[in-house]
Design a protein around this motif. Structure first.
Motif, PDB file in Angstrom:
ATOM      1  N   ASP A  58     -39.361   8.279 -60.726  1.00 27.28           N
ATOM      2  CA  ASP A  58     -40.007   9.570 -60.971  1.00 27.28           C
ATOM      3  C   ASP A  58     -39.297  10.635 -60.153  1.00 27.28           C
ATOM      4  O   ASP A  58     -38.564  10.338 -59.204  1.00 27.28           O
ATOM      5  CB  ASP A  58     -41.489   9.531 -60.593  1.00 27.28           C
ATOM      6  CG  ASP A  58     -42.254  10.706 -61.176  1.00 27.28           C
ATOM      7  OD1 ASP A  58     -41.824  11.231 -62.220  1.00 27.28           O
ATOM      8  OD2 ASP A  58     -43.268  11.118 -60.579  1.00 27.28           O
ATOM      9  N   THR A  59     -39.528  11.902 -60.524  1.00 24.35           N
ATOM     10  CA  THR A  59     -38.959  13.024 -59.794  1.00 24.35           C
ATOM     11  C   THR A  59     -40.056  13.990 -59.384  1.00 24.35           C
ATOM     12  O   THR A  59     -41.129  14.040 -59.991  1.00 24.35           O
ATOM     13  CB  THR A  59     -37.931  13.779 -60.661  1.00 24.35           C
ATOM     14  OG1 THR A  59     -38.607  14.391 -61.771  1.00 24.35           O
ATOM     15  CG2 THR A  59     -36.852  12.840 -61.174  1.00 24.35           C
ATOM     16  N   HIS A 107     -31.434  17.660 -64.895  1.00 21.44           N
ATOM     17  CA  HIS A 107     -32.276  17.039 -65.915  1.00 21.44           C
ATOM     18  C   HIS A 107     -32.787  15.687 -65.428  1.00 21.44           C
ATOM     19  O   HIS A 107     -32.172  15.044 -64.577  1.00 21.44           O
ATOM     20  CB  HIS A 107     -31.483  16.869 -67.218  1.00 21.44           C
ATOM     21  CG  HIS A 107     -32.338  16.535 -68.402  1.00 21.44           C
ATOM     22  ND1 HIS A 107     -32.730  15.246 -68.704  1.00 21.44           N
ATOM     23  CD2 HIS A 107     -32.896  17.335 -69.356  1.00 21.44           C
ATOM     24  CE1 HIS A 107     -33.477  15.249 -69.800  1.00 21.44           C
ATOM     25  NE2 HIS A 107     -33.599  16.513 -70.216  1.00 21.44           N
ATOM     26  N   GLU A 108     -33.916  15.254 -66.008  1.00 17.66           N
ATOM     27  CA  GLU A 108     -34.479  13.954 -65.632  1.00 17.66           C
ATOM     28  C   GLU A 108     -33.488  12.825 -65.899  1.00 17.66           C
ATOM     29  O   GLU A 108     -33.445  11.836 -65.148  1.00 17.66           O
ATOM     30  CB  GLU A 108     -35.769  13.697 -66.418  1.00 17.66           C
ATOM     31  CG  GLU A 108     -36.853  14.742 -66.234  1.00 17.66           C
ATOM     32  CD  GLU A 108     -37.436  14.736 -64.847  1.00 17.66           C
ATOM     33  OE1 GLU A 108     -38.346  13.939 -64.580  1.00 17.66           O
ATOM     34  OE2 GLU A 108     -36.962  15.539 -64.010  1.00 17.66           O
ATOM     35  N   ALA A 114     -28.650   8.424 -61.777  1.00 14.26           N
ATOM     36  CA  ALA A 114     -28.293   8.281 -60.355  1.00 14.26           C
ATOM     37  C   ALA A 114     -29.166   7.226 -59.676  1.00 14.26           C
ATOM     38  O   ALA A 114     -28.674   6.420 -58.876  1.00 14.26           O
ATOM     39  CB  ALA A 114     -28.434   9.622 -59.656  1.00 14.26           C
ATOM     40  N   LEU A 115     -30.459   7.210 -59.999  1.00 14.53           N
ATOM     41  CA  LEU A 115     -31.358   6.222 -59.399  1.00 14.53           C
ATOM     42  C   LEU A 115     -31.035   4.809 -59.877  1.00 14.53           C
ATOM     43  O   LEU A 115     -31.024   3.860 -59.078  1.00 14.53           O
ATOM     44  CB  LEU A 115     -32.807   6.561 -59.737  1.00 14.53           C
ATOM     45  CG  LEU A 115     -33.442   7.714 -58.963  1.00 14.53           C
ATOM     46  CD1 LEU A 115     -34.826   8.036 -59.521  1.00 14.53           C
ATOM     47  CD2 LEU A 115     -33.544   7.391 -57.472  1.00 14.53           C
ATOM     48  N   LEU A 116     -30.776   4.659 -61.159  1.00 20.80           N
ATOM     49  CA  LEU A 116     -30.456   3.332 -61.696  1.00 20.80           C
ATOM     50  C   LEU A 116     -29.184   2.777 -61.061  1.00 20.80           C
ATOM     51  O   LEU A 116     -29.110   1.586 -60.727  1.00 20.80           O
ATOM     52  CB  LEU A 116     -30.302   3.407 -63.209  1.00 20.80           C
ATOM     53  CG  LEU A 116     -31.597   3.637 -64.004  1.00 20.80           C
ATOM     54  CD1 LEU A 116     -31.282   3.956 -65.461  1.00 20.80           C
ATOM     55  CD2 LEU A 116     -32.509   2.409 -63.916  1.00 20.80           C
ATOM     56  N   ASP A 117     -28.186   3.637 -60.864  1.00 17.91           N
ATOM     57  CA  ASP A 117     -26.956   3.204 -60.194  1.00 17.91           C
ATOM     58  C   ASP A 117     -27.244   2.777 -58.755  1.00 17.91           C
ATOM     59  O   ASP A 117     -26.729   1.768 -58.279  1.00 17.91           O
ATOM     60  CB  ASP A 117     -25.919   4.327 -60.207  1.00 17.91           C
ATOM     61  CG  ASP A 117     -25.289   4.525 -61.576  1.00 17.91           C
ATOM     62  OD1 ASP A 117     -25.347   3.598 -62.393  1.00 17.91           O
ATOM     63  OD2 ASP A 117     -24.759   5.630 -61.828  1.00 17.91           O
ATOM     64  N   GLY A 118     -28.092   3.565 -58.067  1.00 20.55           N
ATOM     65  CA  GLY A 118     -28.422   3.246 -56.691  1.00 20.55           C
ATOM     66  C   GLY A 118     -29.206   1.954 -56.570  1.00 20.55           C
ATOM     67  O   GLY A 118     -28.945   1.124 -55.686  1.00 20.55           O
ATOM     68  N   LEU A 130     -39.792   1.334 -64.943  1.00 18.76           N
ATOM     69  CA  LEU A 130     -40.768   2.108 -65.693  1.00 18.76           C
ATOM     70  C   LEU A 130     -40.549   3.588 -65.397  1.00 18.76           C
ATOM     71  O   LEU A 130     -40.371   3.973 -64.242  1.00 18.76           O
ATOM     72  CB  LEU A 130     -42.197   1.706 -65.307  1.00 18.76           C
ATOM     73  CG  LEU A 130     -42.574   0.230 -65.485  1.00 18.76           C
ATOM     74  CD1 LEU A 130     -44.018   0.006 -65.042  1.00 18.76           C
ATOM     75  CD2 LEU A 130     -42.376  -0.221 -66.924  1.00 18.76           C
ATOM     76  N   VAL A 131     -40.575   4.416 -66.443  1.00 18.26           N
ATOM     77  CA  VAL A 131     -40.375   5.856 -66.275  1.00 18.26           C
ATOM     78  C   VAL A 131     -41.388   6.589 -67.142  1.00 18.26           C
ATOM     79  O   VAL A 131     -41.986   6.020 -68.060  1.00 18.26           O
ATOM     80  CB  VAL A 131     -38.945   6.282 -66.675  1.00 18.26           C
ATOM     81  CG1 VAL A 131     -37.911   5.577 -65.809  1.00 18.26           C
ATOM     82  CG2 VAL A 131     -38.674   5.985 -68.148  1.00 18.26           C
ATOM     83  N   ASP A 132     -41.574   7.894 -66.864  1.00  9.77           N
ATOM     84  CA  ASP A 132     -42.465   8.684 -67.706  1.00  9.77           C
ATOM     85  C   ASP A 132     -41.696   9.292 -68.866  1.00  9.77           C
ATOM     86  O   ASP A 132     -40.507   9.062 -69.039  1.00  9.77           O
ATOM     87  CB  ASP A 132     -43.212   9.742 -66.883  1.00  9.77           C
ATOM     88  CG  ASP A 132     -42.260  10.788 -66.301  1.00  9.77           C
ATOM     89  OD1 ASP A 132     -41.107  10.896 -66.761  1.00  9.77           O
ATOM     90  OD2 ASP A 132     -42.683  11.504 -65.374  1.00  9.77           O
ATOM     91  N   GLN A 133     -42.373  10.111 -69.663  1.00  8.33           N
ATOM     92  CA  GLN A 133     -41.772  10.622 -70.889  1.00  8.33           C
ATOM     93  C   GLN A 133     -40.738  11.725 -70.644  1.00  8.33           C
ATOM     94  O   GLN A 133     -40.099  12.183 -71.592  1.00  8.33           O
ATOM     95  CB  GLN A 133     -42.868  11.131 -71.818  1.00  8.33           C
ATOM     96  CG  GLN A 133     -43.813  10.021 -72.266  1.00  8.33           C
ATOM     97  CD  GLN A 133     -44.912  10.509 -73.187  1.00  8.33           C
ATOM     98  OE1 GLN A 133     -44.647  10.959 -74.290  1.00  8.33           O
ATOM     99  NE2 GLN A 133     -46.152  10.435 -72.719  1.00  8.33           N
ATOM    100  N   GLY A 134     -40.583  12.143 -69.378  1.00 13.22           N
ATOM    101  CA  GLY A 134     -39.550  13.127 -69.072  1.00 13.22           C
ATOM    102  C   GLY A 134     -38.153  12.542 -69.175  1.00 13.22           C
ATOM    103  O   GLY A 134     -37.177  13.256 -69.398  1.00 13.22           O
ATOM    104  N   PHE A 135     -38.041  11.230 -69.014  1.00 12.67           N
ATOM    105  CA  PHE A 135     -36.752  10.552 -69.150  1.00 12.67           C
ATOM    106  C   PHE A 135     -36.500  10.260 -70.624  1.00 12.67           C
ATOM    107  O   PHE A 135     -37.415   9.905 -71.372  1.00 12.67           O
ATOM    108  CB  PHE A 135     -36.748   9.255 -68.346  1.00 12.67           C
ATOM    109  CG  PHE A 135     -36.855   9.465 -66.860  1.00 12.67           C
ATOM    110  CD1 PHE A 135     -35.731   9.459 -66.063  1.00 12.67           C
ATOM    111  CD2 PHE A 135     -38.089   9.659 -66.268  1.00 12.67           C
ATOM    112  CE1 PHE A 135     -35.829   9.654 -64.687  1.00 12.67           C
ATOM    113  CE2 PHE A 135     -38.204   9.854 -64.896  1.00 12.67           C
ATOM    114  CZ  PHE A 135     -37.076   9.860 -64.109  1.00 12.67           C
ATOM    115  N   LYS A 136     -35.256  10.378 -71.045  1.00 16.08           N
ATOM    116  CA  LYS A 136     -34.926  10.243 -72.451  1.00 16.08           C
ATOM    117  C   LYS A 136     -33.989   9.043 -72.696  1.00 16.08           C
ATOM    118  O   LYS A 136     -33.730   8.233 -71.814  1.00 16.08           O
ATOM    119  CB  LYS A 136     -34.273  11.530 -72.964  1.00 16.08           C
ATOM    120  CG  LYS A 136     -35.108  12.777 -72.716  1.00 16.08           C
ATOM    121  CD  LYS A 136     -36.482  12.715 -73.385  1.00 16.08           C
ATOM    122  CE  LYS A 136     -37.295  13.971 -73.096  1.00 16.08           C
ATOM    123  NZ  LYS A 136     -38.668  13.889 -73.662  1.00 16.08           N
TER     124      LYS A 136
END
Length: 222
Positions: A58-59, A107-108, A114-118, A130-136
């Motif tokens: 999340d952001t 952008h999300e 960046a988070l997935l790479d980290g 798990l992510v919210d609908q802001g991620f595409k």
């Protein structure tokens, strides 16, 4: 009779000791090392494996203080927040696995990638996010390249009002806890790496108290 003994003072560093070590440990990764050691201990105390298999992303857009360089800030058009975007990947206990700080205009999907790479670089055990609908779709597709299945948790159309989503909502709880730390309510740092380090130290404080059972007086009752 001899005069009073005069002791020669030690040279005073140009910066305070705390500031010196904050920057030193930020640059050499000591802040990350201490944070991760405590996270492993706390997860094992909760009868879990040291590294998780699922994370939640999340952001959160944070206002930047006056004097923060404009080159490292932006404006979140959706939330109308000028400043920076604090991006977290947490486990099901709400413990931070990775943190990325970007201009609020990012952008999300940029934050998610960046988070997935980290996360992939730190924990090869993570298989799902798990992510919210802001991620595409772009973030979902990138997850496949690093071996992480990204699931967009959608809101139930039959529900109205505020309804916490199971597991995914834990990251919102972590964001709320971090806001109790004064240095995280607003971003005061000139460097994005310093902003990230502040989050790690806040979580280090939180995990230390959970491991030892220590409590602090709330500012509301002080």
């Amino acid at each position: 009779m001899g005069g009073p003994t005069i002791r020669r003072a030690r040279p005073v560093p140009q910066e305070s000791v705390g500031k010196y070590y904050f920057y030193k440990w930020r640059d050499d990764g000591t802040d990350q090392t201490i944070h991760d050691l405590l996270r492993w201990q706390l997860r094992e105390k909760r009868k879990r494996l040291a590294d998780p298999s699922l994370v939640v992303l999340d952001t959160q857009s944070i206002h930047a203080a006056v004097g923060v360089p404009a080159a490292t800030t932006g404006k979140d058009a959706a939330k109308r927040v000028p400043g920076r975007k604090r991006c977290l990947a947490v486990d099901v206990l709400g413990l931070v696995i990775d943190c990325v700080v970007l201009p609020a205009s990012a952008h999300e999907n940029t934050a998610g990638i960046a988070l997935l790479d980290g996360v992939a670089g730190q924990c090869d055990t993570v298989r799902k996010a798990l992510v919210d609908q802001g991620f595409k779709k772009k973030a979902v597709d990138h997850g496949k390249t690093v071996g992480i299945d990204v699931e967009i948790v959608e809101r139930n159309p039959d529900q109205s009002g505020f309804v916490p989503q199971a597991k995914r909502w834990i990251v919102e709880q972590t964001n709320g806890i971090l806001m109790f730390y004064r240095r995280l309510v607003r971003d005061y740092e000139h460097r994005l790496t310093s902003s990230r380090s502040r989050v790690l130290w806040a979580m280090t404080s939180i995990m230390s108290r959970r491991l030892t059972g220590a409590t602090l007086a709330s500012w509301r009752t002080a």
